[in-house]
Scaffold this active site. Sequence first.
Site, short mmCIF file in Angstrom:
data_model
loop_
_atom_site.label_atom_id
_atom_site.label_comp_id
_atom_site.label_asym_id
_atom_site.label_seq_id
_atom_site.Cartn_x
_atom_site.Cartn_y
_atom_site.Cartn_z
N ALA A 1 -10.39 -7.56 -2.86
CA ALA A 1 -9.70 -8.38 -1.85
C ALA A 1 -10.09 -7.99 -0.42
O ALA A 1 -10.42 -8.85 0.40
CB ALA A 1 -8.19 -8.25 -2.04
N GLU A 2 -10.06 -6.69 -0.12
CA GLU A 2 -10.36 -6.28 1.26
C GLU A 2 -11.83 -6.51 1.61
O GLU A 2 -12.15 -6.90 2.73
CB GLU A 2 -9.99 -4.80 1.49
CG GLU A 2 -8.53 -4.46 1.23
CD GLU A 2 -7.54 -5.06 2.24
OE1 GLU A 2 -7.91 -5.97 3.02
OE2 GLU A 2 -6.38 -4.62 2.23
N ALA A 3 -12.72 -6.30 0.65
CA ALA A 3 -14.14 -6.56 0.90
C ALA A 3 -14.38 -8.05 1.13
O ALA A 3 -15.25 -8.44 1.92
CB ALA A 3 -15.00 -6.05 -0.26
N TYR B 1 0.81 -1.22 0.00
CA TYR B 1 0.00 0.00 0.00
C TYR B 1 0.85 1.28 0.00
O TYR B 1 0.55 2.22 -0.72
CB TYR B 1 -0.93 0.02 1.22
CG TYR B 1 -2.24 -0.70 1.01
CD1 TYR B 1 -3.05 -0.45 -0.09
CD2 TYR B 1 -2.70 -1.63 1.96
CE1 TYR B 1 -4.27 -1.08 -0.27
CE2 TYR B 1 -3.92 -2.27 1.79
CZ TYR B 1 -4.70 -2.00 0.68
OH TYR B 1 -5.91 -2.64 0.52
#
Length: 253
Positions: free
Chosen positions: A175-177, A120
């Site tokens: 991906a994060e969801a 990130y």
Amino acid sequence: VTSITLDLVNPTAGQYSSFVDKIRNNVKDPNLKYGGTDIAVIGPPSKEKFLRINFQSSRGTVSLGLKRDNLYVVAYLAMDNTNVNRAYYFRSEITSAELTALFPEATTANQKALEYTEDYQSIEKNAQITQGDKSRKELGLGIDLLLTSMEAVNKKARVVKNEARFLLIAIQMTAEAARFRYIQNLVIKNFPNKFNSENKVIQFEVNWKKISTAIYGDAKNGVFNKDYDFGFGKVRQVKDLQMGLLMYLGKPK
């Protein structure tokens, strides 16, 4: 390679939800359960290494490549301003041959290694975010935002800032969801509008390994053996974390 598609022409909250569920179901091992919970767990590494995500708009498709064993982003595919398919990839995550299998539309000559890394911080630096704490949090989230960030790389000459912003938003919306129902639910609650992200979202994202490890090693019947604080207050019941997918950490303890 499995492909999962999100139609952004006229999406509904239900379609987005089932899209996230498909990502989760594709990578999970149905036989793995950690900490006496029924949270999905990623399966051990297998021969099929990558998952392809397609975002479709009325102007065309932009695709994302994710690693199946951890959902890390490895590459993306978009047409440039001359309608040539180009694949951009993180050199440490995928080889040229694997990229050809993932995105056959792009010839080897049209593959390009990205000049930054897949973490990130590196992507954020290239996104040139000037407001607030200069992190992805300042960009916000939401379906409308995903569409506008995708269109900034779709059939356009490459602009690194736009590419990095697209990646930051797309990673979180996929991906994060899948990892965090909390994030999936925020998208649905605000559907399809862009909304401001919050510290809790970022705390979840940076603590996925920590949370997975705590559930794997220190929870029984869905209850932690002690209070845990992952950056947003004390938690004792695993269900309060609204987890969607845990990291693969081996056979259950």
